[in-house]
Design a protein around this motif. Structure first.
Motif, PDB file in Angstrom:
ATOM      1  N   GLY A 115      -4.924   0.790  -1.432  1.00 34.08           N
ATOM      2  CA  GLY A 115      -3.654   0.077  -1.408  1.00 34.08           C
ATOM      3  C   GLY A 115      -3.699  -1.150  -0.513  1.00 34.08           C
ATOM      4  N   TRP A 116      -4.434  -1.053   0.617  1.00 34.94           N
ATOM      5  CA  TRP A 116      -4.560  -2.181   1.544  1.00 34.94           C
ATOM      6  C   TRP A 116      -5.273  -3.352   0.877  1.00 34.94           C
ATOM      7  N   LYS A 169      -4.870  -4.344  -2.006  1.00 36.13           N
ATOM      8  CA  LYS A 169      -3.943  -5.028  -2.912  1.00 36.13           C
ATOM      9  C   LYS A 169      -3.051  -6.040  -2.194  1.00 36.13           C
ATOM     10  N   PRO A 204       0.807  -1.232   0.000  1.00 34.25           N
ATOM     11  CA  PRO A 204       0.000   0.000   0.000  1.00 34.25           C
ATOM     12  C   PRO A 204       0.835   1.275   0.000  1.00 34.25           C
TER      13      PRO A 204
END
Length: 369
Positions: free
Chosen positions: A336-337, A339, A314
């Motif tokens: 981002g988290w 991902k 992230p």
């Protein structure tokens, strides 16, 4: 196109030559073979050789032709045994071997090749030169504590499966606005164009928004949401009250109430009820009352907390986009988290025995995890 007789002409060209010759012969049309060969870019010798190979097998290129021995290319300078020696040397002698240049490595192993040749051959085993990872300095006292702690934990929990009950937790801070200088797209002469100037934030007026603070936990087949919290501390340090009221009570307690079987790993921080003090505090009382199983990670040991590896994706994602206010920052952090895959998390959790063993092998120094 070269007209050397050893050149392996492609199958379509052979077919054109043989097809044209067959058609002319069938129709009885006069033609010169040399003109046919010249038109297709082959020598007379090679052209006659193609016409003489009157079967389907020889219509193939040489590397697909079972009837032609492979004579292309020269023999390899380094044998598989030589490459195996290089691999074994790098594995056995560690840093002192890996810091050698390719030429020094070839000389060390008495290989009669240049460094460039060795680099190319080692590339077939995916070896390459890169900048060494930098890890923080560890004092002798801390190294001794880390080694002792790793030995104890490795003796108690030597199997990967034993670490699958653990949920590794941590806080992370997201800066509002990009950190460092931003790379922009511009043409020569646009250096001082208004669109090409990076303006810094007024930190005096926006101290409260310098950073956004969040907390999360990961485990085997488990990944919590990214939970944001507020704190009065300028450096983002979490207080006992913030930890109890914004993390333990609304997030961790529901896990306990629904019967989740887990052990919570935490930093040995005073805000988590740890640290040097032995006094009872509101966080310790909460844990006792709610029967929370937990343990504190060894001090200054991010390499022994798999969640630390989960912050990298992230962070890298966020660095690709501008985020000048708290709302953009939170949105990008959440995206981002998402991902961070569960498969990646599971791999990190299962690496715990290896991480502990690496700490022991390195006498408590920081590992590459």
């Amino acid at each position: 196109m070269s007209d050397l007789t050893g050149h392996a002409f492609d199958t379509p060209r052979k077919a054109r030559i043989k097809g044209a010759a067959d058609f002319m012969n069938h129709k009885g049309l006069p033609y010169f073979h040399t003109e046919l060969f010249r038109f297709n870019g082959v020598s007379k010798t090679r052209g006659w050789a193609i016409l003489s190979q009157d079967n389907e097998l020889f219509d193939r290129q040489h590397h697909n032709n079972e009837g032609v021995s492979k004579q292309r290319g020269r023999p390899s300078v380094l044998s598989p045994k030589d490459l195996e020696r290089c691999d074994r040397f790098l594995q056995d002698f560690g840093w002192s071997a890996r810091s050698l240049t390719w030429a020094q490595l070839a000389e060390e192993l008495d290989l009669d090749v240049s460094g460039q040749t060795l680099r190319i051959h080692m590339g077939s085993m995916h070896y390459h030169k890169c900048i060494a990872c930098s890890k923080g300095w560890v004092s002798g006292n801390l190294a001794s504590k880390r080694k002792d702690w790793a030995k104890v934990m490795l003796e108690r929990y030597p199997e990967c499966s034993q670490w699958r009950r653990v949920r590794f937790s941590d806080e992370v801070h997201w800066s509002v606005g990009p950190e460092g200088k931003v790379r922009i797209i511009r043409k020569p002469g646009e250096r001082y164009c208004a669109d090409c100037i990076q303006h810094t934030l007024n930190r005096d007026d926006e101290k409260a928004n310098q950073r956004q603070h969040s907390w999360a936990a990961v485990g085997y087949d488990f990944k919590s949401d990214l939970n944001f919290h507020t704190t009065k501390s300028c450096n983002g340090k979490m207080s006992l009250q913030v930890y109890r009221d914004q993390i333990l009570e609304p997030i961790v307690k529901p896990w306990l109430q629904r019967g989740d079987d887990f052990v919570l790993e935490e930093d040995n921080d005073s805000g988590h009820g740890g640290g040097a003090t032995k006094k009872r505090n509101i966080v310790k009382i909460w844990k006792e009352q709610n029967k929370l199983e937990h343990y504190f990670n060894c001090a200054q040991s991010p390499d022994l907390a798999p969640i630390e590896n989960c912050w990298r994706p992230p962070k890298q994602f966020m660095s690709r986009f501008p985020h000048w206010d708290e709302f953009e920052t939170r949105e990008l952090a959440l995206e981002g988290w998402q991902k961070v895959s569960q498969h990646f998390i599971n791999e990190q959790v299962d690496s715990m025995p290896r991480r502990l063993q690496d700490v022991v092998d390195l006498d408590g120094q920081m590992t590459g995890w």
